[in-house]
Design a protein around this motif. Structure first.
Motif, PDB file in Angstrom:
ATOM      1  N   UNK A  37       0.843  -1.204   0.000  1.00  0.00           N
ATOM      2  CA  UNK A  37       0.000   0.000   0.000  1.00  0.00           C
ATOM      3  C   UNK A  37       0.880   1.257   0.000  1.00  0.00           C
ATOM      4  N   UNK A  38       1.769   1.324  -0.978  1.00  0.00           N
ATOM      5  CA  UNK A  38       2.718   2.451  -1.060  1.00  0.00           C
ATOM      6  C   UNK A  38       1.973   3.674  -1.618  1.00  0.00           C
ATOM      7  N   UNK A  39       1.967   4.775  -0.871  1.00  0.00           N
ATOM      8  CA  UNK A  39       1.241   5.960  -1.357  1.00  0.00           C
ATOM      9  C   UNK A  39       1.855   6.525  -2.654  1.00  0.00           C
ATOM     10  N   UNK A  40       1.046   7.326  -3.352  1.00  0.00           N
ATOM     11  CA  UNK A  40       1.443   7.826  -4.681  1.00  0.00           C
ATOM     12  C   UNK A  40       2.648   8.765  -4.626  1.00  0.00           C
ATOM     13  N   UNK A  41       2.917   9.362  -3.464  1.00  0.00           N
ATOM     14  CA  UNK A  41       4.041  10.310  -3.393  1.00  0.00           C
ATOM     15  C   UNK A  41       5.375   9.618  -3.043  1.00  0.00           C
ATOM     16  N   UNK A  42       5.485   8.342  -3.388  1.00  0.00           N
ATOM     17  CA  UNK A  42       6.749   7.613  -3.178  1.00  0.00           C
ATOM     18  C   UNK A  42       7.254   7.061  -4.509  1.00  0.00           C
ATOM     19  N   UNK A  43       8.573   7.049  -4.664  1.00  0.00           N
ATOM     20  CA  UNK A  43       9.195   6.401  -5.818  1.00  0.00           C
ATOM     21  C   UNK A  43       9.641   5.005  -5.394  1.00  0.00           C
ATOM     22  N   UNK A  44       9.454   4.049  -6.274  1.00  0.00           N
ATOM     23  CA  UNK A  44       9.871   2.669  -5.988  1.00  0.00           C
ATOM     24  C   UNK A  44      10.998   2.320  -6.961  1.00  0.00           C
ATOM     25  N   UNK A  45      12.176   2.025  -6.393  1.00  0.00           N
ATOM     26  CA  UNK A  45      13.351   1.754  -7.225  1.00  0.00           C
ATOM     27  C   UNK A  45      13.825   0.323  -7.009  1.00  0.00           C
ATOM     28  N   UNK A  46      14.366  -0.271  -8.065  1.00  0.00           N
ATOM     29  CA  UNK A  46      14.956  -1.614  -7.980  1.00  0.00           C
ATOM     30  C   UNK A  46      16.418  -1.481  -8.406  1.00  0.00           C
ATOM     31  N   UNK A  47      17.303  -1.477  -7.414  1.00  0.00           N
ATOM     32  CA  UNK A  47      18.700  -1.128  -7.683  1.00  0.00           C
ATOM     33  C   UNK A  47      19.630  -2.318  -7.454  1.00  0.00           C
ATOM     34  N   UNK A  48      20.926  -2.062  -7.549  1.00  0.00           N
ATOM     35  CA  UNK A  48      21.927  -3.109  -7.299  1.00  0.00           C
ATOM     36  C   UNK A  48      22.852  -2.671  -6.165  1.00  0.00           C
ATOM     37  N   UNK A  49      23.707  -3.574  -5.751  1.00  0.00           N
ATOM     38  CA  UNK A  49      24.685  -3.220  -4.704  1.00  0.00           C
ATOM     39  C   UNK A  49      24.247  -3.619  -3.308  1.00  0.00           C
ATOM     40  N   UNK A  50      23.038  -4.186  -3.191  1.00  0.00           N
ATOM     41  CA  UNK A  50      22.577  -4.670  -1.890  1.00  0.00           C
ATOM     42  C   UNK A  50      22.270  -3.554  -0.904  1.00  0.00           C
ATOM     43  N   UNK A  51      21.797  -3.964   0.261  1.00  0.00           N
ATOM     44  CA  UNK A  51      21.539  -2.991   1.319  1.00  0.00           C
ATOM     45  C   UNK A  51      22.846  -2.310   1.707  1.00  0.00           C
ATOM     46  N   UNK A  52      23.951  -3.021   1.568  1.00  0.00           N
ATOM     47  CA  UNK A  52      25.253  -2.449   1.940  1.00  0.00           C
ATOM     48  C   UNK A  52      25.574  -1.206   1.119  1.00  0.00           C
TER      49      UNK A  52
ATOM     50  N   UNK B 233      15.964 -12.262   1.169  1.00  0.00           N
ATOM     51  CA  UNK B 233      15.416 -12.933   2.358  1.00  0.00           C
ATOM     52  C   UNK B 233      13.926 -13.202   2.169  1.00  0.00           C
ATOM     53  N   UNK B 234      13.171 -12.138   2.072  1.00  0.00           N
ATOM     54  CA  UNK B 234      11.725 -12.319   2.003  1.00  0.00           C
ATOM     55  C   UNK B 234      11.135 -12.068   0.630  1.00  0.00           C
ATOM     56  N   UNK B 235      11.985 -11.729  -0.347  1.00  0.00           N
ATOM     57  CA  UNK B 235      11.410 -11.266  -1.612  1.00  0.00           C
ATOM     58  C   UNK B 235      11.842 -12.045  -2.835  1.00  0.00           C
ATOM     59  N   UNK B 236      12.956 -12.726  -2.774  1.00  0.00           N
ATOM     60  CA  UNK B 236      13.431 -13.400  -3.980  1.00  0.00           C
ATOM     61  C   UNK B 236      14.890 -13.758  -3.860  1.00  0.00           C
ATOM     62  N   UNK B 237      15.566 -13.934  -4.993  1.00  0.00           N
ATOM     63  CA  UNK B 237      16.997 -14.227  -4.899  1.00  0.00           C
ATOM     64  C   UNK B 237      17.796 -12.940  -4.650  1.00  0.00           C
ATOM     65  N   UNK B 238      19.075 -13.073  -4.395  1.00  0.00           N
ATOM     66  CA  UNK B 238      19.951 -11.908  -4.218  1.00  0.00           C
ATOM     67  C   UNK B 238      20.113 -11.184  -5.550  1.00  0.00           C
ATOM     68  N   UNK B 239      20.466  -9.915  -5.476  1.00  0.00           N
ATOM     69  CA  UNK B 239      20.801  -9.203  -6.704  1.00  0.00           C
ATOM     70  C   UNK B 239      19.965  -7.971  -6.968  1.00  0.00           C
ATOM     71  N   UNK B 240      18.929  -7.747  -6.161  1.00  0.00           N
ATOM     72  CA  UNK B 240      18.111  -6.535  -6.321  1.00  0.00           C
ATOM     73  C   UNK B 240      17.984  -5.877  -4.949  1.00  0.00           C
ATOM     74  N   UNK B 241      17.996  -4.570  -4.933  1.00  0.00           N
ATOM     75  CA  UNK B 241      17.738  -3.821  -3.699  1.00  0.00           C
ATOM     76  C   UNK B 241      16.545  -2.922  -3.950  1.00  0.00           C
TER      77      UNK B 241
END
Ligand SMILES: Cc1ncc(COP(=O)(O)O)c(C=O)c1O
Length: 359
Positions: free
Chosen positions: A62-77, A196-204
């Motif tokens: 339920x992400x509100x409209x005033x947020x950007x959703x990005x799929x990046x690399x490099x991990x949480x680190x 962990x909860x979303x899929x394989x490694x490789x996307x942040x």
């Protein structure tokens, strides 16, 4: 085919239904005559996969409209360093709560870019609790407040969202995103590695409120600049296309499970069962303050550490894998993310009871 119950902290177990679909579609995705791996990220087929992925995440959280959703690399680190570079906005201070190894890493990286105020720390407890929220003092001249909603190594989880007032709240949600409901509107920025909860490694995943986008200093590289990635639909460079696809399959699976509210209830039940088994025994012990025990990562020690090796060897033989605790803390850890079925918890408990009986 035999599959184990995999208690790994991440990369971790994926729903078997997801793996089956990936297998079926491996050579020919929906009549395209090619694998998703082979598709151009600019082609219409992949664009459709990307759009569905984003929309499903928006719907599930339920992400509100005033947020950007990005799929990046490099991990949480990578985000540990990129968050200050993107949102300090010329300020010199950021505030952090230290609840364990991952907060500590985030603090270390942020310290390269600004003065870090430690608002509260659980270090003296050996990271077995969360410092009481009303004791936190947040400096007013700070750019944001950062916390880690679930400490994967120590098995410590916030039960509520901290109140940061008008100061943007930033959260490393790597190990409990999509495991429970979060009110996204309370946050300035949420980030999470997917393994962990979303899929394989490789996307942040980065979910960032629009007022925090476009603040990066001029010398921040384009691929690390949230504004440029948002403008380019996270495709400023070639994205991890196959991982986006797998992530999309996991989100569709989660929707079929009834969404986040339904999986949260299942996660509560799973964790309750396992903690009860630990508390009821004389052999196993979980060191974490009961109010802050993680639903996702359950560390425990044996009363006699000399039995650890045998415990792990026998567990492995019974198809209960990846139970050793993190190398920095030892003991055991059962990571029980969304994809771990209740049958896995039952099998682990049954094994633990039998091991205690025979030792
Ligand atoms: C809470 C938390 N933050 C950050 C990280 C680091 O993630 P990555 O390896 O994706 O950089 C992890 C990894 O286990 C984690 O559990």
């Amino acid at each position: 085919m035999s599959r184990i119950f995999n208690f790994s902290a991440g990369p971790s177990m994926l729903p078997v239904e997801v793996l089956e679909i990936a297998k079926q579609e491996l050579l020919d995705w929906q009549g395209s005559g090619m694998s998703v791996m082979e598709m151009s990220h600019r082609g219409k087929q992949f664009m459709a996969i990307a759009e569905t992925l984003k929309n499903d995440l928006i719907e599930l959280m339920a992400i509100p409209a005033n947020y950007k959703v990005l799929f990046l690399q490099g991990g949480a680190s990578a985000q540990f360093a990129l968050i200050p570079q993107n949102i300090l906005n010329g300020q010199h201070k950021a505030s952090y709560v230290n609840t364990g190894a991952w907060s500590t890493s985030a603090i270390k990286e942020a310290s390269k870019y600004c003065q870090v105020q430690i608002v509260a720390s659980a270090e003296a407890s050996g990271f077995t609790t969360i410092p009481a929220l009303n004791d936190w003092h947040i400096d007013s001249d700070t750019a944001y407040l950062h916390y880690t909603s679930n400490e994967t190594i120590h098995g410590v989880e916030f039960s509520d969202i901290p109140d940061s007032g008008a100061i943007p709240l930033v959260c490393d949600m790597s190990s409990n995103i999509l495991s429970r409901e979060f009110d996204v509107s309370r946050y300035g920025l949420i980030y999470a590695g997917t393994q962990k909860n979303m899929g394989p490694a490789g996307v942040t995943v980065v979910i960032v409120r629009e007022d925090l986008v476009g603040l990066a200093a001029a010398n921040v590289p384009a691929v690390f600049d949230y504004a440029q990635q948002a403008k380019g639909d996270s495709m400023l460079n070639t994205p991890a296309t196959y991982n986006w696809y797998l992530l999309g399959l996991v989100l569709q699976w989660l929707k079929k499970q009834g969404g986040v509210a339904a999986i949260e209830q299942r996660n509560i039940n799973k964790a309750k069962k396992l903690y009860r088994a630990i508390d009821d025994s004389n052999l196993y012990r979980n060191p974490v303050d009961v109010a802050y025990r993680s639903r996702m990562n359950v560390p425990f020690v044996l009363a006699d550490a000399a039995l650890d090796k045998e415990f792990l060897q026998l567990a492995e033989k019974q198809g209960l894998g990846s139970l050793p605790g993190h190398r920095s803390v030892g003991g055991m850890r059962a990571s029980i993310y969304n994809a771990m079925p209740e049958a896995g918890i039952d099998a682990l408990i049954e094994f633990m009871v039998e091991f205690e009986r025979t030792h």
